[in-house]
Scaffold this motif. Structure first.
Motif, PDB file in Angstrom:
ATOM      1  N   PRO A   1       0.820  -1.211   0.000  1.00  0.00           N
ATOM      2  CA  PRO A   1       0.000   0.000   0.000  1.00  0.00           C
ATOM      3  C   PRO A   1       0.856   1.264   0.000  1.00  0.00           C
ATOM      4  N   GLY A   2       0.457   2.234  -0.794  1.00  0.00           N
ATOM      5  CA  GLY A   2       1.213   3.467  -0.909  1.00  0.00           C
ATOM      6  C   GLY A   2       0.456   4.510  -1.700  1.00  0.00           C
ATOM      7  N   LEU A   3       1.119   5.634  -1.928  1.00  0.00           N
ATOM      8  CA  LEU A   3       0.523   6.762  -2.632  1.00  0.00           C
ATOM      9  C   LEU A   3       1.340   7.085  -3.869  1.00  0.00           C
ATOM     10  N   ARG A   4       0.701   7.618  -4.882  1.00  0.00           N
ATOM     11  CA  ARG A   4       1.367   8.170  -6.056  1.00  0.00           C
ATOM     12  C   ARG A   4       1.179   9.692  -6.054  1.00  0.00           C
ATOM     13  N   ASN A   5       2.162  10.404  -6.605  1.00  0.00           N
ATOM     14  CA  ASN A   5       2.104  11.868  -6.583  1.00  0.00           C
ATOM     15  C   ASN A   5       1.256  12.462  -7.702  1.00  0.00           C
ATOM     16  N   HIS A   6       1.047  11.692  -8.777  1.00  0.00           N
ATOM     17  CA  HIS A   6       0.342  12.204  -9.945  1.00  0.00           C
ATOM     18  C   HIS A   6      -0.633  11.136 -10.440  1.00  0.00           C
ATOM     19  N   TYR A   7      -1.416  11.482 -11.442  1.00  0.00           N
ATOM     20  CA  TYR A   7      -2.278  10.501 -12.086  1.00  0.00           C
ATOM     21  C   TYR A   7      -1.440   9.463 -12.830  1.00  0.00           C
ATOM     22  N   LEU A   8      -1.881   8.219 -12.828  1.00  0.00           N
ATOM     23  CA  LEU A   8      -1.316   7.180 -13.681  1.00  0.00           C
ATOM     24  C   LEU A   8      -2.440   6.393 -14.318  1.00  0.00           C
ATOM     25  N   ILE A   9      -2.225   5.992 -15.557  1.00  0.00           N
ATOM     26  CA  ILE A   9      -3.108   5.031 -16.214  1.00  0.00           C
ATOM     27  C   ILE A   9      -2.259   3.825 -16.595  1.00  0.00           C
ATOM     28  N   HIS A  10      -2.704   2.645 -16.185  1.00  0.00           N
ATOM     29  CA  HIS A  10      -2.065   1.385 -16.555  1.00  0.00           C
ATOM     30  C   HIS A  10      -2.938   0.678 -17.583  1.00  0.00           C
ATOM     31  N   CYS A  11      -2.380   0.342 -18.725  1.00  0.00           N
ATOM     32  CA  CYS A  11      -3.087  -0.371 -19.799  1.00  0.00           C
ATOM     33  C   CYS A  11      -2.605  -1.813 -19.814  1.00  0.00           C
ATOM     34  N   ILE A  12      -3.514  -2.742 -19.556  1.00  0.00           N
ATOM     35  CA  ILE A  12      -3.141  -4.149 -19.400  1.00  0.00           C
ATOM     36  C   ILE A  12      -3.108  -4.826 -20.769  1.00  0.00           C
ATOM     37  N   LEU A  13      -1.943  -5.341 -21.140  1.00  0.00           N
ATOM     38  CA  LEU A  13      -1.751  -5.988 -22.435  1.00  0.00           C
ATOM     39  C   LEU A  13      -2.102  -7.472 -22.384  1.00  0.00           C
ATOM     40  N   SER A  14      -1.775  -8.125 -21.281  1.00  0.00           N
ATOM     41  CA  SER A  14      -2.074  -9.548 -21.128  1.00  0.00           C
ATOM     42  C   SER A  14      -2.054  -9.883 -19.646  1.00  0.00           C
TER      43      SER A  14
END
Length: 279
Positions: free
Chosen positions: A32-45
């Motif tokens: 568990p943690g925090l990110r400083n900015h927006y992220l988008i993860h696109c799942i390929l497989s």
């Protein structure tokens, strides 16, 4: 794994920080943690699990290829790859004046963090633009931004939850941009001058229009936002008070406790005892 930093900070509508690709090992995890900015993860497989904690509420998503998920700044999250079919994904980390607007147009919000494509063609186009960035590390900054805008355009067009936003007047724009600025930087030492400078406005004029629209001064709004964030962490985590104070922008625990008590009528430790939801 591929990970590329984008060092040019001359673009303000969308600011890119990094992008990359990874074929994860089984149970590869973040948090568990925090990110400083927006992220988008696109799942390929493959597949994996994404967990979020907001306002004392925990949500869990089991995701697979062709989906994508949004990580919001400074929200407690945890995600990890499946043991038997660990996911392979690309990601992009970003922020900026238009970031929240683009995400809202795509229907990606705090209550709807998962991208579902309306068509395979649209999803393929979106993934293709991000793949081009990942596969071409020598692009010029303008080229990186060009493919980033194409990525967001495809994201909005192909999202099953896409929606048209109403056209706002200039005052609404200033207020929303300030809220976005606070959401992105509340954990830092920001001032009303910083908020006004973010919009290239005079401090006095900025404060006047902000209070007229929200019934709060910019400083009071910032304090309320920070204390709300502190309440989320007090309710749902075991973090020490001093750590929570730092996470929400107070380097001095005494100042944090005083601000918290002024708004919540209780010191943080007592408020936590009465409102704890962590099992």
């Amino acid at each position: 794994m591929k990970n590329y930093l984008f060092l040019s900070q001359e673009y303000f509508d969308i600011t890119i920080y990094q992008y990359g690709y990874e074929q994860c090992l089984p149970h590869h995890t973040f948090g568990p943690g925090l990110r400083n900015h927006y992220l988008i993860h696109c799942i390929l497989s493959g597949s994996g699990t994404y967990k979020t904690h907001h306002g004392g509420q925990a949500s869990e998503y089991h995701l697979h290829e062709r989906q994508a998920f949004l990580i919001e700044p400074n929200q407690l999250i945890h995600y990890y790859a499946d043991h038997s079919t660990p996911w392979e994904y690309m990601w992009i980390e970003f922020d900026g004046m238009k970031a929240r607007e683009y995400l809202m147009e795509a229907g990606l919000t705090r209550s709807s963090l998962i991208y579902h494509p309306s068509s395979e063609e649209g999803r393929t186009e979106m993934f293709r633009h991000l793949r081009y960035l990942v596969d071409h590390p020598g692009l010029l900054p303008a080229e990186v931004m060009g493919y980033t805008y194409l990525f967001f355009g495809a994201l909005i067009r192909s999202s099953r939850n896409a929606r048209k936003l109403p056209k706002n007047n200039i005052q609404d724009f200033y207020v929303q941009s300030t809220v976005d600025f606070i959401e992105s930087f509340y954990m830092n030492e920001i001032s009303v001058e910083d908020m006004a400078a973010n919009l290239d406005l005079n401090r006095s004029y900025f404060s006047k229009i902000f209070k007229k629209a929200t019934q709060k001064s910019p400083q009071d709004f910032l304090i309320q936002y920070r204390i709300n964030k502190a309440c989320e962490l007090l309710r749902s985590t075991s973090m020490p008070i001093v750590q929570i104070a730092h996470l929400v922008g107070y380097n001095n625990q005494f100042h944090f406790t005083r601000a918290f008590k002024n708004l919540m009528n209780l010191p943080p430790q007592e408020w936590r005892k009465r409102n704890r939801t962590l099992s």
